[in-house]
Design an enzyme around this catalytic site. Structure first.
Site, PDB file in Angstrom:
ATOM      1  CG  ASP A 245     -54.973  13.316 -20.342  1.00  0.00           C
ATOM      2  OD1 ASP A 245     -55.978  12.775 -19.880  1.00  0.00           O
ATOM      3  OD2 ASP A 245     -54.420  14.305 -19.827  1.00  0.00           O
TER       4      ASP A 245
HETATM    5  C1  BGC Z   1     -51.542  16.022 -18.519  1.00  0.00           C
HETATM    6  C2  BGC Z   1     -51.772  14.912 -17.547  1.00  0.00           C
HETATM    7  C3  BGC Z   1     -51.621  13.601 -18.235  1.00  0.00           C
HETATM    8  C4  BGC Z   1     -50.298  13.509 -18.952  1.00  0.00           C
HETATM    9  C5  BGC Z   1     -50.142  12.237 -19.727  1.00  0.00           C
HETATM   10  C6  BGC Z   1     -50.236  15.830 -19.219  1.00  0.00           C
HETATM   11  O1  BGC Z   1     -50.109  16.778 -20.208  1.00  0.00           O
HETATM   12  O2  BGC Z   1     -51.533  17.226 -17.827  1.00  0.00           O
HETATM   13  O3  BGC Z   1     -53.048  15.025 -17.002  1.00  0.00           O
HETATM   14  O4  BGC Z   1     -51.708  12.612 -17.272  1.00  0.00           O
HETATM   15  O5  BGC Z   1     -50.174  14.580 -19.829  1.00  0.00           O
HETATM   16  O6  BGC Z   1     -50.963  12.159 -20.819  1.00  0.00           O
END
Ligand code: BGC
Length: 811
Positions: A483
């Site tokens: 993300d």
């Molecule tokens: C989120 C995921 C994401 C991951 C990496 C997590 O906090 O819930 O959706 O893939 O972070 O960024």
């Protein structure tokens, strides 16, 4: 250093001191009504939605930490103490907190009085039971007072901590007998209230927090408790609470128990009132009647345990390594269930107001719990699918109470759609239930506009096909799994959201990782098409997958490993050409899981690069070298200090992708050594460093560039739970559901001589014994089922209720 120990027989972690390095919590409740509870009895409750139906208040980011919860005060002469140590922090003579599956029992003693609190939410009950048991261990009679305290939240947890000009005037309660009812906003648009009661007559009560505590006091010095006299305050605005006073005399050796119930009730509009301004208490009374005696509580507690017996019997390993056994048999499936229930909403790191259920998160969580509760997985898949748009894109998150997509964050995360295929395939492989594919499911949460689930899956697949960039790799959109790799954001002002600032529709930035996912997950859709007789679609999809495989090898590999992405200017990310962030974990994991480069050694090289460049004592970091400065073209990952979160932290979620990838190329020694590095039970000995709970995974462990290397954060709600369960149970121990049966394909350390797995699959029991006489890491010599040799290593689907003995010899 340890702060407790595992009690595997009772399926508990026993915390031996209240002073753990961080609050170590547990979850109560399994369906609609939930509680978070720490080892010092902190935490809160909510119904279905941690934001919109918060029942009791909890102040995040508070000092002292973890203040507020289910507090019971014992006044013994001039001494006041709590069974959970907090909030008074009076030194106890003994203390023990047992976190079990869906319950917590805290037992402590002071001056020959033993107090124990058993907290749990019975199955199918919208309330939490706290049974407080007091025992006089002295030789003289004891005159004690017991005071309870819960603080009400004004329902919407976000509003509750912001809108004081309104909130301080609206709080309302009713008190009748031993029950304190919280009815704020019931007089207008709400048709629900909460209550807190005890199954005995009381000697006083309070429902206004300020009266109970005294204006300038904290929870640790409540005026009422220290004076030994409740004020019978009836809340009128300000902060409503619920407290009972019970005067108790205990003869030497005598034990008395008190059953406190915190409950939640919804009343149909036409039945809201029993008299003008008097709420209809009938449903609450019916709930209370269910748990007014110890026998009733004992029976509900036994039912909870029996439910867990059943859930945990579905996959059981009998193995010498006790740490692996306790993770596989108890804690990892338990965490998967909690993560299913909560998604990423409510923990001691997730405030419950931020996000609802994540599309990607929930789909992946499914992989870990689908065997436990396939019916609810089915429902979840259809709920998630309903937040998908016609073009296959989808809302990144949705609110569980309304089941509506979250407009604040919107869509444009281009890996999201593929996870729906992964989740659905996992469900069908587990259950054999293809009917789910024919379910009509909304697009964009609009019941007027629907398609079958299979059409949704096709839309997911085609979303990748229709959204490719200059190298024919998938466009990344706002972000993919990571993300915080925001290639279209380019934010330069503080406060702008890295995810939603800028365009989601950049047509240049591409993700090799999504390419790997497409090749890994796409074949399941091809298989579903075939089974539906849709040959043309199957062939077309397979052609797209083959094309993507070739594209990844052509544009997504640069010598020693898979490239991560191309940014909005067409430059490589995660490549040897970069100064920082040369190599990322995600594409190495997913591309090898997809089998890309396995034949010609490129996969092997990539995994060796991971080992040589990214692995440290505590696991594999997300990327290396860490970014030392902020790069607006790469986004949030570069905003974190080196070694933390997506900037080279050990993101435990995708370590298992590498474990699984290692099993794809047959390196069981490596796979298991990586498993141990992040596995909480293996880290128990370093709890002082690790800091979070030793019985559940955390999202992140600080990486080798961090100031506090090896320190974990964000425990409980993480895709780590599901993926590690998949890695250990399916890839390493090697028992994996397929469309036509159960595949046995272990990939283990060469020094393992064997183990047994009992797996209940589609109603039949498989007792699988695996032996490894030649000390190999992978490969099967023979498989016999009920004494007869079978071809291959896929065990057939058997009649429900039957039991079968399977002997697998590796070699
Ligand atoms: C989120 C995921 C994401 C991951 C990496 C997590 O906090 O819930 O959706 O893939 O972070 O960024």
């Amino acid at each position: 250093m340890k702060y407790g120990h595992f009690d595997d027989k009772n399926r508990e972690y026993v915390i031996e001191t209240p002073k753990t390095p961080f609050p170590w919590i547990n979850y109560l409740g399994n369906k609609d009504f939930f509680g978070l509870i720490s080892n010092t009895a902190g935490g809160y409750n909510f119904y279905k939605d941690a934001r919109l139906r918060r029942i009791t208040r909890f102040r995040y980011n508070n000092i002292p930490v973890d203040d507020g919860g289910r507090y019971y005060y014992i006044k013994d002469g001039s001494s006041v103490w709590n069974p959970g140590f907090k909030p008074c922090k009076t030194e106890l003579d003994s203390y023990e907190c047992r976190h079990g599956l869906g319950y917590t029992r805290i037992t402590s003693s002071k001056d020959c009085v033993e107090a124990s609190m058993l907290a749990f939410v019975p199955l199918d009950y919208n309330g939490e039971i706290n049974r407080i048991t007091l025992t006089n261990k002295s030789s003289a009679a004891k005159k004690l007072q017991l005071f309870s305290l819960r603080e009400w939240c004004l329902w919407d947890a976000s509003d509750d901590m912001l809108n004081f000009q309104r909130n301080f005037s609206i709080g309302q309660v009713e008190v009748e007998g031993s029950v304190i009812y919280h009815k704020t906003e019931y007089r207008e648009r709400r048709n629900h209230y909460a209550f807190f009661s005890v199954n005995t007559e009381i000697d006083g009560f309070d429902s206004q927090l300020e009266s109970f505590l005294g204006m300038y006091n904290g929870f640790n010095e409540p005026e009422v408790v220290f004076s030994g006299k409740a004020k019978n305050s009836v809340a009128d605005g300000w902060q409503p609470c619920a407290s009972h006073q019970i005067d108790v005399v205990l003869q030497p050796g005598e034990t008395k128990s008190f059953i406190f119930v915190l409950g939640y009730v919804e009343v149909p509009e036409e039945d809201k009132w029993e008299a003008p301004h008097v709420i209809n208490k009938k449903p609450a009374k019916a709930m209370l009647a269910q748990y007014s005696s110890d026998d009733q509580v004992d029976a509900a507690f036994a039912a909870l345990a029996a439910n867990w017996d059943r859930l945990l019997s579905l996959y059981k390993v009998d193995i010498k390594d006790e740490k692996t056994a306790r993770m596989v048999n108890i804690w990892n499936p338990y965490q998967c269930m909690v993560t299913f229930n909560m998604s990423r909403s409510a923990s001691y790191f997730e405030s419950g107001v931020g996000r609802g259920l994540g599309f990607r998160d929930s789909s992946q969580d499914l992989l870990g719990f689908v065997h436990q509760i396939p019916d609810r997985a089915r429902e979840r898949i259809l709920d998630i699918a309903a937040t998908q748009f016609r073009d296959g894109g989808c809302y990144h998150q949705y609110q569980p109470l309304t089941k509506k997509g979250n407009n604040d964050i919107g869509g444009g995360f281009n890996d999201d759609p593929l996870w729906l295929i992964a989740g659905t395939a996992a469900y069908i492989k587990e259950t054999g239930d293809y009917s789910i594919l024919d379910e009509q499911t909304a697009y964009d949460c609009n019941p007027e506009d629907t398609g079958t689930l299979l059409e949704h899956l096709a839309a997911s697949f085609n979303h990748v096909v229709n959204n490719k960039g200059p190298h024919e790799l998938p466009l990344i959109g706002r972000a993919d799994w990571n993300d915080c790799l925001n290639l279209n954001c380019h934010s330069t002002e503080p406060g702008q959201s890295f995810q939603t600032y800028g365009t989601s529709d950049g047509r240049i930035a591409e993700s090799v990782f999504i390419g790997g996912m497409f090749v890994a997950i796409g074949p399941d859709l091809v298989e579903l098409y075939k089974r539906k007789g849709m040959t043309a679609q199957a062939e077309a999809a397979q052609a797209e997958i083959d094309k993507m495989r070739a594209t990844v090898l052509e544009h997504g590999y640069d010598g020693e490993w898979f490239v991560r992405a191309y940014d909005a200017f067409g430059n490589k990310v995660g490549s040897k050409e970069c100064d920082e962030g040369k190599i990322f974990i995600e594409p190495q994991g997913y591309c090898v899981m997809a089998g890309i480069g396995v034949e010609d050694g490129r996969a092997l090289k990539a995994l060796n690069s991971v080992r040589d460049l990214m692995e440290c004592e505590h696991g594999i970091v997300v990327q290396q070298p860490a970014y030392q400065t902020y790069h607006s073209n790469l986004g949030e990952c570069t905003s974190y200090p080196p070694g933390y979160k997506e900037n080279a932290g050990i993101f435990c979620h995708n370590n298992p992708w590498i474990m699984i990838a290692e099993t794809v190329i047959g390196r069981g020694d490596r796979a298991f050594s990586l498993y141990k590095k992040i596995c909480p039970a293996y880290r128990e000995e370093i709890s002082d460093l690790h800091r979070t709970e030793p019985y559940v995974y955390s999202q992140m462990i600080a990486g080798k560039d961090a100031g506090r290397i090896g320190e974990a954060k964000n425990s409980w709600l993480t895709g780590t739970a599901a993926w590690n369960f998949v890695a250990i149970s399916q890839a390493i121990l090697g028992v994996k559901p397929e469309f036509d049966g159960l595949r046995v394909d272990p990939c283990i350390p060469s020094d393992w001589s064997g183990y047994k797995v009992t797996r209940i699959f589609r109603g039949a029991t498989y007792e699988i014994s695996i032996t490894n006489p030649n000390g190999v890491q992978k490969g099967i010599k023979t498989v016999t089922v009920d004494g007869k040799a079978i071809e291959g290593n896929v065990l057939p689907v058997f009649e429900k209720g039957t039991t079968h003995k399977v002997e697998v010899v590796m070699g």
